[in-house]
Design a protein around this motif. Sequence first.
Motif, PDB file in Angstrom:
ATOM      1  N   THR A  72      -5.325 -33.147  20.476  1.00 12.11           N
ATOM      2  CA  THR A  72      -6.056 -33.515  19.262  1.00 12.11           C
ATOM      3  C   THR A  72      -5.300 -32.949  18.066  1.00 12.11           C
ATOM      4  O   THR A  72      -4.885 -31.784  18.090  1.00 12.11           O
ATOM      5  CB  THR A  72      -7.498 -32.976  19.254  1.00 12.11           C
ATOM      6  N   VAL A  73      -5.107 -33.776  17.062  1.00  7.04           N
ATOM      7  CA  VAL A  73      -4.457 -33.348  15.826  1.00  7.04           C
ATOM      8  C   VAL A  73      -5.491 -33.417  14.710  1.00  7.04           C
ATOM      9  O   VAL A  73      -6.019 -34.494  14.412  1.00  7.04           O
ATOM     10  CB  VAL A  73      -3.241 -34.233  15.492  1.00  7.04           C
ATOM     11  N   SER A  74      -5.795 -32.279  14.123  1.00  7.08           N
ATOM     12  CA  SER A  74      -6.822 -32.195  13.081  1.00  7.08           C
ATOM     13  C   SER A  74      -6.206 -31.702  11.780  1.00  7.08           C
ATOM     14  O   SER A  74      -5.364 -30.792  11.787  1.00  7.08           O
ATOM     15  CB  SER A  74      -7.949 -31.248  13.506  1.00  7.08           C
ATOM     16  N   THR A  75      -6.635 -32.286  10.684  1.00 10.88           N
ATOM     17  CA  THR A  75      -6.108 -31.939   9.367  1.00 10.88           C
ATOM     18  C   THR A  75      -7.183 -31.217   8.550  1.00 10.88           C
ATOM     19  O   THR A  75      -8.329 -31.667   8.488  1.00 10.88           O
ATOM     20  CB  THR A  75      -5.670 -33.201   8.608  1.00 10.88           C
ATOM     21  N   THR A 192      -3.182 -28.522   6.085  1.00 11.47           N
ATOM     22  CA  THR A 192      -2.681 -27.942   7.335  1.00 11.47           C
ATOM     23  C   THR A 192      -3.092 -28.829   8.494  1.00 11.47           C
ATOM     24  O   THR A 192      -4.256 -29.231   8.596  1.00 11.47           O
ATOM     25  CB  THR A 192      -3.255 -26.525   7.554  1.00 11.47           C
ATOM     26  N   ALA A 193      -2.150 -29.132   9.377  1.00 14.75           N
ATOM     27  CA  ALA A 193      -2.451 -29.897  10.590  1.00 14.75           C
ATOM     28  C   ALA A 193      -2.380 -28.967  11.791  1.00 14.75           C
ATOM     29  O   ALA A 193      -1.423 -28.197  11.941  1.00 14.75           O
ATOM     30  CB  ALA A 193      -1.471 -31.055  10.762  1.00 14.75           C
ATOM     31  N   LEU A 194      -3.408 -29.004  12.623  1.00 19.80           N
ATOM     32  CA  LEU A 194      -3.462 -28.197  13.846  1.00 19.80           C
ATOM     33  C   LEU A 194      -3.434 -29.131  15.044  1.00 19.80           C
ATOM     34  O   LEU A 194      -4.299 -30.001  15.181  1.00 19.80           O
ATOM     35  CB  LEU A 194      -4.732 -27.345  13.889  1.00 19.80           C
ATOM     36  N   ALA A 195      -2.436 -28.970  15.911  1.00 14.40           N
ATOM     37  CA  ALA A 195      -2.322 -29.781  17.124  1.00 14.40           C
ATOM     38  C   ALA A 195      -2.743 -28.926  18.319  1.00 14.40           C
ATOM     39  O   ALA A 195      -2.050 -27.985  18.695  1.00 14.40           O
ATOM     40  CB  ALA A 195      -0.894 -30.282  17.298  1.00 14.40           C
ATOM     41  N   LEU A 196      -3.905 -29.249  18.877  1.00 16.33           N
ATOM     42  CA  LEU A 196      -4.409 -28.542  20.049  1.00 16.33           C
ATOM     43  C   LEU A 196      -4.062 -29.343  21.288  1.00 16.33           C
ATOM     44  O   LEU A 196      -4.549 -30.458  21.472  1.00 16.33           O
ATOM     45  CB  LEU A 196      -5.921 -28.349  19.942  1.00 16.33           C
ATOM     46  N   LEU A 429     -12.534 -29.850   7.307  1.00 17.45           N
ATOM     47  CA  LEU A 429     -11.874 -30.736   8.266  1.00 17.45           C
ATOM     48  C   LEU A 429     -11.820 -32.141   7.669  1.00 17.45           C
ATOM     49  O   LEU A 429     -12.856 -32.746   7.387  1.00 17.45           O
ATOM     50  CB  LEU A 429     -12.643 -30.746   9.587  1.00 17.45           C
ATOM     51  N   LEU A 430     -10.624 -32.658   7.472  1.00 20.56           N
ATOM     52  CA  LEU A 430     -10.442 -33.953   6.809  1.00 20.56           C
ATOM     53  C   LEU A 430     -10.404 -35.112   7.793  1.00 20.56           C
ATOM     54  O   LEU A 430     -10.985 -36.163   7.545  1.00 20.56           O
ATOM     55  CB  LEU A 430      -9.145 -33.932   5.981  1.00 20.56           C
ATOM     56  N   SER A 431      -9.684 -34.947   8.891  1.00 21.43           N
ATOM     57  CA  SER A 431      -9.584 -36.025   9.872  1.00 21.43           C
ATOM     58  C   SER A 431      -9.082 -35.477  11.194  1.00 21.43           C
ATOM     59  O   SER A 431      -8.524 -34.371  11.254  1.00 21.43           O
ATOM     60  CB  SER A 431      -8.630 -37.128   9.383  1.00 21.43           C
ATOM     61  N   SER A 432      -9.291 -36.248  12.258  1.00 18.12           N
ATOM     62  CA  SER A 432      -8.792 -35.883  13.588  1.00 18.12           C
ATOM     63  C   SER A 432      -8.412 -37.144  14.335  1.00 18.12           C
ATOM     64  O   SER A 432      -9.001 -38.204  14.119  1.00 18.12           O
ATOM     65  CB  SER A 432      -9.850 -35.124  14.396  1.00 18.12           C
TER      66      SER A 432
END
Length: 494
Positions: A72-75, A192-196, A429-432
């Motif tokens: 999952t990539v969340s911005t 910031t983008a977080l890739a879990l 949280l903007l998008s995922s």
Amino acid sequence: MASFISKILVTLLIYIFSPIFILTFTAVATLRYIVSKIVPMINPGIGKILTTKSSSPGTDKIYKAPMMTLVTVSTYEGTIDLSILRNEFESRVIFARDKAGNLLRPELRQYLTRRCGFTFWKDDPNFSIDHHVRLYDGSFQKIYTQADHITAEMVIGASEELLYGPFLAKKSPWEMLVFHNYKDSPESPISTALALRIHHSLADGFSILDITTDLLNEKIEKSKHPPQHASNYFLTICRGLRLLVLGPYEFISKTLDADDDPVWKIKEDDLTRNFNFGVSPIIPLQQIREVGQIANASFTAVILECFTGALRRFMKEAGHEIPKQIHCVTPLPVPGHPTRKMRNHMTACLTPLPVGMNNPISRLRKIDNDLLKLRRSTYPATIFTFMSIFVGSLFRCMIKPFSVNNMTTAMMSNFPGPVETMAFNGHTLLSSYFSGGLFRGTCAMGFSALSCSGNIRFVFAVNNVLVHTKTLPASQLVNYFFEELEVIKRDSIV
């Protein structure tokens, strides 16, 4: 498609040989139970045996060449401080405890190892949050650090690496990679983008949702988890008898009917480990719901039809004869998912996609009808029982053949996330978006959808064999998907 007589004959064979299978299962399951108790006693640091529901993805080459990773990539707004992120992840997720004081997710500090033919969790004596939550350090790192900012295209470019890259040896198979200085579009502010990335042996989509909401310290609607059926002994017995009588036939019927065109259902040996990805822009959920209301069809049916219509256009442009239908494997939730646990509690179904039908509305009606029949059938429960209880209890070497999907051409996953607006320490949280490995087997195309905060994004993955031989770039699938959505909306208005 297989004939009715052949389906009956194969079903009868299953009933005839079922005593042998049951005896084998009972013997191995008994041994598994004994081993699960003895091994931790004589091996310090060995934890619990991998659950039967996770045993199938546990056969994957997790630390060499995984095919079953979920990403999952969340911005998020602004710049998230890495040290704060690590501290909060440890306190809110890794060291989260139940009311009795027990760790909810000990597997996040354990890695997978084999003992006596079975897979166990083992403590990582050198566990450090720094190994798992870190700045992106993959093969594109040098390019990213030299750029003015990281773009959405850059992160999408790393999708193949995120999905199919190996996990660190003797570490728990999960990572959160941080992309600072990120812009979703040229006019967007810095975020910031977080890739879990989590291997499927560790968790399914609902477990990942629990991790996210715990990290964000949010409470979401309980309805996001599949509802637990009220306990009723009479109904339980009736469901069991129905499963026993109809389950084998419906399972065989679906399996034999999944005879897709070999032009598109490509043998595993001919597929590459390289994929082409396309990610949709952020779309309001209401936009798709409105199309469903106008067309009088379910939300899932609408997005499946758009995927089907997009594939049909590709097949037509590739110059090959369009088959009557192809099949995709679709993961489905199962009631009773353990809350805030690292678990797999799901089933999977074969869903026909009528690419041979010319009319989009007719395709939508058929897909909607097929989904209704699927929900009313014993097939989802049969797959869950067979894979999660019977197959999952066997030796690892016996499970591996059942972990290969040679029945479908595509894979589709639709995951409904929370509708609430959420934030991490003040960073909204903007998008995922979500994507998953296509497993071993014949799947050359993947489609996934994740809704979050009232919006939805789609990811298309296409094996490079199709890109090179049939000019099938995933970005074009994205365009065709939304063109198909407009066609359904237009043609449904009377």
